[in-house]
Design a protein around this motif. Structure first.
Motif, PDB file in Angstrom:
ATOM      1  N   ASN A 391      57.946  29.747  25.655  1.00  0.00           N
ATOM      2  CA  ASN A 391      57.534  28.379  25.342  1.00  0.00           C
ATOM      3  C   ASN A 391      56.980  28.240  23.930  1.00  0.00           C
ATOM      4  OD1 ASN A 391      58.379  27.102  27.699  1.00  0.00           O
ATOM      5  ND2 ASN A 391      56.496  27.603  28.782  1.00  0.00           N
ATOM      6  N   GLU A 392      56.412  29.310  23.363  1.00  0.00           N
ATOM      7  CA  GLU A 392      55.978  29.220  21.968  1.00  0.00           C
ATOM      8  C   GLU A 392      57.170  29.106  21.007  1.00  0.00           C
ATOM      9  OE1 GLU A 392      53.201  28.539  20.913  1.00  0.00           O
ATOM     10  OE2 GLU A 392      51.638  29.385  22.200  1.00  0.00           O
ATOM     11  N   LEU A 393      58.350  29.426  21.481  1.00  0.00           N
ATOM     12  CA  LEU A 393      59.542  29.295  20.630  1.00  0.00           C
ATOM     13  C   LEU A 393      59.905  27.842  20.338  1.00  0.00           C
ATOM     14  CD1 LEU A 393      62.015  32.037  21.917  1.00  0.00           C
ATOM     15  CD2 LEU A 393      60.980  31.895  19.651  1.00  0.00           C
ATOM     16  N   TYR A 394      59.231  26.889  20.999  1.00  0.00           N
ATOM     17  CA  TYR A 394      59.498  25.484  20.698  1.00  0.00           C
ATOM     18  C   TYR A 394      59.403  25.216  19.199  1.00  0.00           C
ATOM     19  CZ  TYR A 394      54.774  24.174  19.335  1.00  0.00           C
ATOM     20  OH  TYR A 394      53.603  24.046  18.637  1.00  0.00           O
ATOM     21  N   PHE A 395      58.515  25.964  18.500  1.00  0.00           N
ATOM     22  CA  PHE A 395      58.281  25.685  17.085  1.00  0.00           C
ATOM     23  C   PHE A 395      59.476  26.064  16.217  1.00  0.00           C
ATOM     24  CE2 PHE A 395      56.292  25.874  12.919  1.00  0.00           C
ATOM     25  CZ  PHE A 395      55.452  24.773  12.952  1.00  0.00           C
ATOM     26  N   MET A 396      60.371  26.893  16.736  1.00  0.00           N
ATOM     27  CA  MET A 396      61.576  27.228  15.963  1.00  0.00           C
ATOM     28  C   MET A 396      62.426  26.001  15.712  1.00  0.00           C
ATOM     29  SD  MET A 396      61.649  30.332  14.984  1.00  0.00           S
ATOM     30  CE  MET A 396      63.307  30.143  14.374  1.00  0.00           C
ATOM     31  N   THR A 397      62.399  25.041  16.613  1.00  0.00           N
ATOM     32  CA  THR A 397      63.156  23.807  16.413  1.00  0.00           C
ATOM     33  C   THR A 397      62.257  22.635  16.073  1.00  0.00           C
ATOM     34  OG1 THR A 397      63.066  23.232  18.769  1.00  0.00           O
ATOM     35  CG2 THR A 397      64.936  24.542  18.030  1.00  0.00           C
ATOM     36  N   ASP A 398      61.041  22.609  16.658  1.00  0.00           N
ATOM     37  CA  ASP A 398      60.156  21.459  16.530  1.00  0.00           C
ATOM     38  C   ASP A 398      59.061  21.713  15.505  1.00  0.00           C
ATOM     39  OD1 ASP A 398      59.525  18.866  17.158  1.00  0.00           O
ATOM     40  OD2 ASP A 398      58.257  19.372  18.861  1.00  0.00           O
ATOM     41  N   GLN A 774      52.213  22.266  21.514  1.00  0.00           N
ATOM     42  CA  GLN A 774      51.537  21.865  20.284  1.00  0.00           C
ATOM     43  C   GLN A 774      50.418  22.871  19.979  1.00  0.00           C
ATOM     44  OE1 GLN A 774      49.415  18.078  20.778  1.00  0.00           O
ATOM     45  NE2 GLN A 774      49.526  18.327  22.996  1.00  0.00           N
ATOM     46  N   THR A 775      50.705  24.148  20.160  1.00  0.00           N
ATOM     47  CA  THR A 775      49.699  25.190  19.957  1.00  0.00           C
ATOM     48  C   THR A 775      49.110  25.086  18.555  1.00  0.00           C
ATOM     49  OG1 THR A 775      50.900  26.657  21.450  1.00  0.00           O
ATOM     50  CG2 THR A 775      49.280  27.669  19.996  1.00  0.00           C
ATOM     51  N   PRO A 776      47.791  24.984  18.444  1.00  0.00           N
ATOM     52  CA  PRO A 776      47.183  24.796  17.123  1.00  0.00           C
ATOM     53  C   PRO A 776      47.046  26.111  16.367  1.00  0.00           C
ATOM     54  CG  PRO A 776      45.470  24.862  18.779  1.00  0.00           C
ATOM     55  CD  PRO A 776      46.793  24.972  19.520  1.00  0.00           C
ATOM     56  N   GLU A 777      46.660  25.982  15.112  1.00  0.00           N
ATOM     57  CA  GLU A 777      46.316  27.168  14.335  1.00  0.00           C
ATOM     58  C   GLU A 777      45.043  27.801  14.863  1.00  0.00           C
ATOM     59  OE1 GLU A 777      46.578  29.620  12.486  1.00  0.00           O
ATOM     60  OE2 GLU A 777      45.738  29.456  10.469  1.00  0.00           O
ATOM     61  N   ALA A 778      44.034  26.964  15.191  1.00  0.00           N
ATOM     62  CA  ALA A 778      42.720  27.520  15.467  1.00  0.00           C
ATOM     63  C   ALA A 778      41.949  26.665  16.455  1.00  0.00           C
ATOM     64  CB  ALA A 778      41.927  27.619  14.160  1.00  0.00           C
ATOM     65  N   TYR A 779      41.002  27.316  17.137  1.00  0.00           N
ATOM     66  CA  TYR A 779      40.001  26.588  17.905  1.00  0.00           C
ATOM     67  C   TYR A 779      38.703  27.380  17.847  1.00  0.00           C
ATOM     68  CZ  TYR A 779      41.467  29.865  21.612  1.00  0.00           C
ATOM     69  OH  TYR A 779      41.786  30.994  22.334  1.00  0.00           O
ATOM     70  N   ARG A 780      37.629  26.701  18.241  1.00  0.00           N
ATOM     71  CA  ARG A 780      36.326  27.355  18.355  1.00  0.00           C
ATOM     72  C   ARG A 780      35.895  27.355  19.808  1.00  0.00           C
ATOM     73  NH1 ARG A 780      33.123  24.697  13.198  1.00  0.00           N
ATOM     74  NH2 ARG A 780      34.608  25.375  11.598  1.00  0.00           N
ATOM     75  N   GLU A 781      34.768  27.981  20.055  1.00  0.00           N
ATOM     76  CA  GLU A 781      34.318  28.136  21.433  1.00  0.00           C
ATOM     77  C   GLU A 781      34.038  26.795  22.089  1.00  0.00           C
ATOM     78  OE1 GLU A 781      30.969  30.656  23.995  1.00  0.00           O
ATOM     79  OE2 GLU A 781      30.965  30.716  21.805  1.00  0.00           O
ATOM     80  N   LYS A 782      33.538  25.829  21.335  1.00  0.00           N
ATOM     81  CA  LYS A 782      33.109  24.564  21.908  1.00  0.00           C
ATOM     82  C   LYS A 782      34.164  23.467  21.737  1.00  0.00           C
ATOM     83  CE  LYS A 782      29.174  26.331  23.104  1.00  0.00           C
ATOM     84  NZ  LYS A 782      28.919  26.650  24.524  1.00  0.00           N
ATOM     85  N   LYS A 783      35.396  23.740  22.095  1.00  0.00           N
ATOM     86  CA  LYS A 783      36.459  22.742  22.185  1.00  0.00           C
ATOM     87  C   LYS A 783      36.698  21.992  20.874  1.00  0.00           C
ATOM     88  CE  LYS A 783      35.959  21.997  27.142  1.00  0.00           C
ATOM     89  NZ  LYS A 783      35.670  21.017  28.198  1.00  0.00           N
ATOM     90  N   TYR A 790      51.505  24.604  15.239  1.00  0.00           N
ATOM     91  CA  TYR A 790      51.398  25.481  14.076  1.00  0.00           C
ATOM     92  C   TYR A 790      52.360  26.658  14.192  1.00  0.00           C
ATOM     93  CZ  TYR A 790      48.803  27.504  10.134  1.00  0.00           C
ATOM     94  OH  TYR A 790      48.429  28.001   8.902  1.00  0.00           O
ATOM     95  N   MET A 791      52.745  27.188  13.041  1.00  0.00           N
ATOM     96  CA  MET A 791      53.759  28.235  12.959  1.00  0.00           C
ATOM     97  C   MET A 791      53.303  29.598  13.472  1.00  0.00           C
ATOM     98  SD  MET A 791      55.254  29.938   9.449  1.00  0.00           S
ATOM     99  CE  MET A 791      55.966  28.497   8.675  1.00  0.00           C
ATOM    100  N   ARG A 792      52.076  29.989  13.167  1.00  0.00           N
ATOM    101  CA  ARG A 792      51.646  31.378  13.331  1.00  0.00           C
ATOM    102  C   ARG A 792      51.773  31.935  14.756  1.00  0.00           C
ATOM    103  NH1 ARG A 792      47.890  33.566   9.210  1.00  0.00           N
ATOM    104  NH2 ARG A 792      47.092  31.442   9.032  1.00  0.00           N
ATOM    105  N   PRO A 793      51.573  31.124  15.816  1.00  0.00           N
ATOM    106  CA  PRO A 793      51.657  31.687  17.172  1.00  0.00           C
ATOM    107  C   PRO A 793      53.020  32.269  17.556  1.00  0.00           C
ATOM    108  CG  PRO A 793      50.381  29.663  17.213  1.00  0.00           C
ATOM    109  CD  PRO A 793      50.979  29.756  15.839  1.00  0.00           C
ATOM    110  N   LEU A 794      54.057  32.037  16.744  1.00  0.00           N
ATOM    111  CA  LEU A 794      55.328  32.718  17.001  1.00  0.00           C
ATOM    112  C   LEU A 794      55.185  34.238  16.912  1.00  0.00           C
ATOM    113  CD1 LEU A 794      57.775  30.362  15.074  1.00  0.00           C
ATOM    114  CD2 LEU A 794      57.816  30.815  17.533  1.00  0.00           C
ATOM    115  N   SER A 795      54.053  34.694  16.406  1.00  0.00           N
ATOM    116  CA  SER A 795      53.800  36.134  16.333  1.00  0.00           C
ATOM    117  C   SER A 795      53.785  36.800  17.705  1.00  0.00           C
ATOM    118  CB  SER A 795      52.459  36.402  15.640  1.00  0.00           C
ATOM    119  OG  SER A 795      51.391  35.834  16.399  1.00  0.00           O
ATOM    120  N   ILE A 796      53.769  36.007  18.772  1.00  0.00           N
ATOM    121  CA  ILE A 796      53.810  36.608  20.110  1.00  0.00           C
ATOM    122  C   ILE A 796      55.046  37.485  20.284  1.00  0.00           C
ATOM    123  CG2 ILE A 796      55.010  34.659  21.212  1.00  0.00           C
ATOM    124  CD1 ILE A 796      53.180  35.194  23.670  1.00  0.00           C
TER     125      ILE A 796
END
Length: 822
Positions: A391-398, A774-783, A790-796
Motif C-alpha cells: 500500500n505504500e507503493l501508492y506514491f509511485m503513481t500518486d 497519504q503517509t506523511p513525512e513526520a509525526y510527533r508523539e502528541k498527534k 510523502y516520498m520517503r516511506p517507500l523505503s519499506i
C-alpha cells in the motif's frame, strides 16, 4: 474488513483529532509571501497546508499519466491530472448506482454511497454503511456491498496496471472496475450498474464552458467496448475522460450522453428506474453539445445482465483519461507522456485505452497476484507488513508522478550539456525508457528530491530498475554541468549560484516551473554545502549495479562518482579521512544543526568511500582503488575514535549539550552497505559488534522509551531516555527513516526488533491517525504531523530486500526471488 458505517476503512481505527505542522521548518512565512508577489505557487506553501482528510483509498492509474483517487467510501476525491498539481475535491456526481429488476419490475435502485448531498436529490442516496466493506492491497481494492433485504451481494474489484518490470501497461492512465454479482435468490434477477461522471475534476474550470461529451464504441479483434467520452477543453493541458463497459454475450451497454449534475438528476434516475437501462441516443453525435460558461455537464454508462437464481455474473467497467501532451507551469516546453509511445499523442486515445484496459485487466491481475503472493504467502510475515509493503507503493503513481518521452528529434548533445559527453548511454537509456520524476511530497512540490529519493529508491530499483537508472542519468547530467544564475537563500540570506559543477542537485525542479531545465527549486539552504547529496549518488550507483548487474551503467557513472567524491573531499578539513559538518543543518535533516564529525554524514561518507573501492576493483582502476583504500583506513579510525562512546555513535563530535544524542539514523551507511553485500569480510567498514550495539541502543531508547514503543523510533533521543528537543526535527518520527532502520536491524539479525520498530509507524499512520494513502513525512508523539503524502516511506522496500538477502543466505545457493530482479 471494516463496515463503512463505522467511519474508517480497513487498517484505520482512530477518531482522534490531529494538528498540522506544515512545511519544512521556516523562521517565517517568507517563502509564501515571496512567491505570491511573483504570482507563482509556493513550492512549500505554509499558508495553505493540505488539511488531513481521513477519506482516501487506493488511487487509480498507472505510472506517470496522472491519478484519480477513490476514497474508501467509494467517492472520487483526489485528482492529479496536471503533473504535480493536486485538487482535493469530492465530485458528488461521480458514482456507481445499482438497479435490480425481477420479473420485469424494478425492485431496488440505490446510489452506492453513504452521502446525502444537496445536488442530485432525485437520486436515492444514503446507502447504509453497515452493509459495505473496503479492503485495499495496492494496486487493487475491493468494495463489498451486501444489498439490504435483496439477497444480492456486489463486489467491486478495482484494478490499476501497476506491474513490476513492465514499462508499457504500467504507464497507462486507466482503472478497471470488475463488478462480481452474486444472486442468492431463488429467482433470476436483472442487475444494472450505472457509472456516472462529471466532465472535470470538481474545480472552477468545470464551469469555464466549451466542454462536451459524445458516445463511442470501439471494437478490435472481436472485442467491443462502448461508453461516453467527456472532452475537457481547457486552454492548457486539455484532456478527455472516458467511462465505458465491455459488451459480451448476455451483457448490454447503454449510455446517457449528457445531464446536469447540479440539478435534481430526476431524468437520469427515472430513465434507469424504468427498465434498468439508459436511453442511448441513436446514431452518432454529429455536432458537439457544447456547454455554456457557468454550466457543468456529466454523463453515464450502464452495464446490464441477467443473473440466474443462485448464480454469479460479472460486469466490467472502466475509467480512462487522456492528457497526452502536457506543459509544466512555465509553459515553455511541450512534453509527451510515456503512454503516447503506444497510444499516440493526438488526444484521441481514450477509446483505445478503454478497450485495452477492459481486455487486458485479467492478464494484469495474474501478474499482480504472482508478484504479491510471494511475500504474502510467507506465513511468518505479519499481516500489517504485507499491507504496508504494497500500500505504500501508492506514491509511485500518486506522488505527482510524471513519465515522459524524449522528443523524437532529441540529440545526445541536447541532453548532455557542455560537460556531459562522457555519458555514452544517456541517450539510448532515456530514449528507450523515458524520463521519470516524482514529488518529494504532495505538499512539497520538488521533483526527485535527491536526499529523500535515497531512501525511496529501493522501491524503484527493485520493481522498475530502468526508471531508477533513467533518473540517475538525469542526475548525472546535472552533476557535471552548472547553473551560474544567482539566487538568495532564505535561511541564511546569502546569495550563491543555483547549481555548482560536480555537485549533486537537491531536486530537478518544480512542476510549477520547468523541471529538468531549471533545477534546485529548494530555496531554504544552498545545498552545494550539504554533506549528504554527493555521497547518496555514489551509494545508489553501486547499489543499482549490484542489483541490476548493468556494467554499462557503472562505466558511465564511474567518472561522475569520481567527480562528486573529489568535490566532497574539501569537507575533510583536517585530512583525517573523515568529512566534517559545517555547524548548520547541512543534510536531509535540514533544521537539525550538526557540527564536526557526525554519525549520519560520517557514516555515509565511509560507506561511499568503501563503494568507491569496490567499484574501482570491479572496473580495474587500481590507482583510484588505492587512493580510496587509504582514505578509508584513516577515516574508519577517526570515525571510531571521535564518535563511538561504548554503546552507540554520538550525534556529532562538537561537544555540545546534544552531541551525545542517540540518532535513529546513525547507521544509514551500514544500511546501504548491507543492502549491497559489503557488510562483512574484505569491505567491512563498521565493526559488527558496534553496529549491533548501536541498533540495540536505538531500539531500547528511541523505540521502546518513546510512546511506550508503539510509534516507531524518534529521530533523536537523549541518553536519559528523553527526546532531543534541540530541533523541531530531532523529536519527530520520520516514517521512511524508521523503515530504513528496521531494514538495517533485519540485516544485522535483529529481526524481531526490526518488525517491532516498523510496526509502530504502520499502526500509527494507517490505523490510529487514519492517514491511509497519504503517509506523511513526520509525526510527533502528541498527534502533530508534517507533510502529508510523502516520498520517503517507500523505503519499506529495503526491508523486503533485507528479508530476501537473509532468505538467500539461509538457502544458498538459491537465487533471490525473480520479481525483485531485473
Amino acid at each position: 474488513m471494516c463496515a463503512l458505517g463505522h467511519g474508517f476503512p480497513l487498517y484505520i481505527s482512530t477518531r482522534g483529532s490531529t494538528a498540522t505542522c506544515a512545511g519544512h521548518v521556516l523562521p517565517s512565512d517568507t517563502e509564501g509571501t515571496k512567491t505570491r508577489i511573483e504570482k507563482k505557487s509556493a513550492f512549500i506553501d505554509l499558508l495553505c497546508a493540505v488539511p488531513l482528510q481521513q477519506i482516501y483509498g487506493c488511487p487509480l492509474g498507472g505510472i506517470g499519466g496522472g491519478t484519480i483517487t477513490r476514497g474508501w467510501r467509494g467517492e472520487f476525491c483526489r485528482w492529479q491530472l496536471n503533473p504535480g498539481i493536486y485538487h482535493y475535491e469530492t465530485v458528488i456526481a461521480d458514482q456507481f448506482t445499482v438497479c435490480l429488476r425481477c420479473k420485469g419490475q424494478t425492485v431496488y435502485q440505490q446510489v452506492l454511497s453513504v452521502e446525502r448531498p444537496s445536488t442530485l436529490q432525485g437520486w436515492n442516496w444514503g446507502y447504509c454503511g453497515h452493509y459495505a466493506f473496503y479492503h485495499a492491497l495496492y494496486p487493487r481494492a475491493w468494495m463489498v456491498y451486501e444489498l439490504p433485504g435483496q439477497n444480492v451481494v456486489l463486489t467491486c474489484r478495482q484494478v490499476s496496471p501497476v506491474i513490476p518490470h513492465d514499462y508499457k501497461d504500467s504507464s497507462l492512465p486507466v482503472g478497471v472496475f470488475i463488478w462480481e454479482v452474486e444472486n442468492e435468490r431463488d429467482e433470476d434477477v436483472d442487475v444494472s450498474i450505472m457509472f456516472s461522471l462529471q466532465n472535470g475534476t470538481g474545480t472552477k474550470e468545470d464551469r469555464s464552458g466549451g466542454h462536451w461529451n459524445e458516445p463511442f464504441a470501439f471494437e478490435k479483434e472481436g472485442e467491443r467496448v462502448a461508453g461516453v467520452l467527456l472532452h475537457h477543453c481547457t486552454r492548457v493541458n486539455p484532456f478527455t475522460l472516458a467511462i465505458s463497459a465491455r459488451e459480451k454475450a448476455g451483457t448490454g451497454v447503454t449510455h446517457l450522453t449528457a445531464f446536469n449534475p447540479m440539478g435534481s438528476g430526476r431524468e437520469v434516475w427515472q430513465d434507469l428506474l424504468r427498465d434498468g437501462r439508459l436511453d442511448s441516443p441513436a446514431g452518432e453525435s454529429l455536432c458537439p453539445p457544447w456547454d455554456e460558461k457557468g454550466e457543468v455537464t456529466a454523463a453515464a454508462v450502464c452495464a446490464s445482465c441477467r443473473v440466474p437464481a443462485r448464480g454469479h455474473r460479472t460486469l466490467e467497467l472502466a475509467l480512462a483519461w487522456d492528457m497526452p501532451r502536457v506543459h509544466f507551469g512555465s509553459k515553455e516546453k511541450l512534453h509527451l507522456r510515456r503512454y503516447t509511445r503506444f497510444f499516440g499523442s493526438g488526444g484521441d486515445a481514450a477509446p483505445a485505452l478503454s478497450h485495452h484496459a477492459l481486455t487486458h485487466y485479467e492478464e494484469w491481475e495474474r501478474k499482480i497476484e504472482a508478484w504479491q503472493n510471494f511475500p504474502v504467502a510467507r506465513s511468518q510475515l505479519p499481516s500489517w507488513y504485507k499491507s504496508a509493503l504494497f500500500n505504500e507503493l501508492y506514491f509511485m503513481t500518486d506522488g505527482g508522478t510524471i513519465w515522459v518521452e524524449l522528443p523524437p528529434d532529441c540529440r545526445a548533445e541536447d541532453l548532455q550539456g557542455p560537460e556531459g559527453a562522457g555519458l555514452s548511454h544517456l541517450l539510448p537509456v532515456l530514449r528507450e525508457y523515458g524520463r521519470f520524476a516524482y514529488l518529494e511530497g504532495q505538499e512539497y512540490r520538488m521533483y526527485n528530491t535527491y536526499d529523500v529519493h535515497f531512501y525511496a529508491s529501493f522501491a524503484l530499483v527493485m520493481l522498475w530498475p530502468k526508471l531508477q537508472i533513467s533518473l540517475q542519468y538525469d542526475i548525472a547530467v546535472t552533476v557535471v554541468n552548472e547553473d551560474v544564475q544567482p539566487r538568495q537563500y532564505l535561511m541564511c540570506g546569502q546569495t550563491a549560484q543555483v547549481k555548482l559543477k560536480n555537485v549533486v542537485p537537491h531536486d530537478i525542479g518544480d512542476p510549477g516551473d520547468e523541471p529538468w531545465q531549471r533545477v534546485n527549486a529548494y530555496l531554504m539552504h544552498d545545498t552545494a554545502d550539504w554533506k549528504d547529496l554527493n555521497l547518496k549518488f555514489v551509494l545508489q550507483v553501486y547499489r543499482d549495479y549490484y542489483l541490476t548487474h548493468d556494467s554499462l551503467y557503472l562505466r558511465d557513472m564511474w567518472p561522475v562518482c569520481q567527480a562528486v567524491m573529489e568535490s566532497e573531499l574539501k569537507f575533510d578539513t583536517d585530512n583525517d579521512g573523515l568529512i566534517e559538518n559545517g555547524g548548520f543543518a547541512d543534510q536531509t535533516y535540514d533544521a537539525w544543526v550538526v557540527n564536526g564529525a557526525s554519525a549520519y554524514c560520517g557514516g555515509l561518507w565511509l560507506a561511499a568511500v568503501c563503494m568507491m573501492c569496490k567499484m574501482a576493483k570491479v572496473l580495474g582502476d587500481a590507482e583510484i582503488q588505492q587512493k580510496y583504500t587509504d582514505i578509508l583506513s584513516k577515516g574508519k579510525e577517526a570515525f571510531e575514535r571521535m564518535l563511538w562512546n561504548g554503546k552507540y555513535y554520538n550525534y556529532d563530535s562538537s561537544g555540545s549539550e546534544t552531541s551525545s544524542s542517540i540518532m535513529s539514523d546513525q547507521c544509514a551507511g551500514q544500511w546501504f552497505l548491507g543492502a549491497c553485500g559489503l557488510d562483512q569480510g574484505e569491505f567491512e567498514v563498521f565493526r559488527k559488534g558496534h553496529v549491533v550495539s548501536a541498533l540495540k541502543t536505538i531500539f531500547e531508547k528511541n523505540v521502546m522509551s518513546f510512546a511506550g514503543g508503539t510509534m516507531g523510533a524518534v529521530n533523536g533521543m537523549r541518553p536519559d531516555g528523553v527526546p532531543d528537543t534541540s530541533s523541531v526535527q530531532s523529536n519527530e518520527v520520520w516514517i521512511g527513516v524508521v523503515y530504513a532502520l528496521a531494514a538495517t536491524m533485519i540485516q544485522e539479525g535483529l529481526v524481531e526488533e526490526g518488525f517491532r520498530t516498523a510496526e509502530g509507524c504502520y499502526r500509527t499512520v494507517w490505523e490510529r491517525l487514519g492517514m491511509a494513502f497519504q503517509t506523511p513525512e513526520a509525526y510527533r508523539e502528541k498527534k502533530v504531523y508534517r507533510s502529508l503524502a510523502y516520498m520517503r516511506p517507500l523505503s519499506i522496500w529495503s526491508m523486503q530486500l533485507a528479508l530476501e538477502r537473509r532468505a538467500a543466505r539461509a538457502s544458498a545457493p538459491a537465487p533471490p526471488p525473480q520479481w525483485s530482479m531485473v
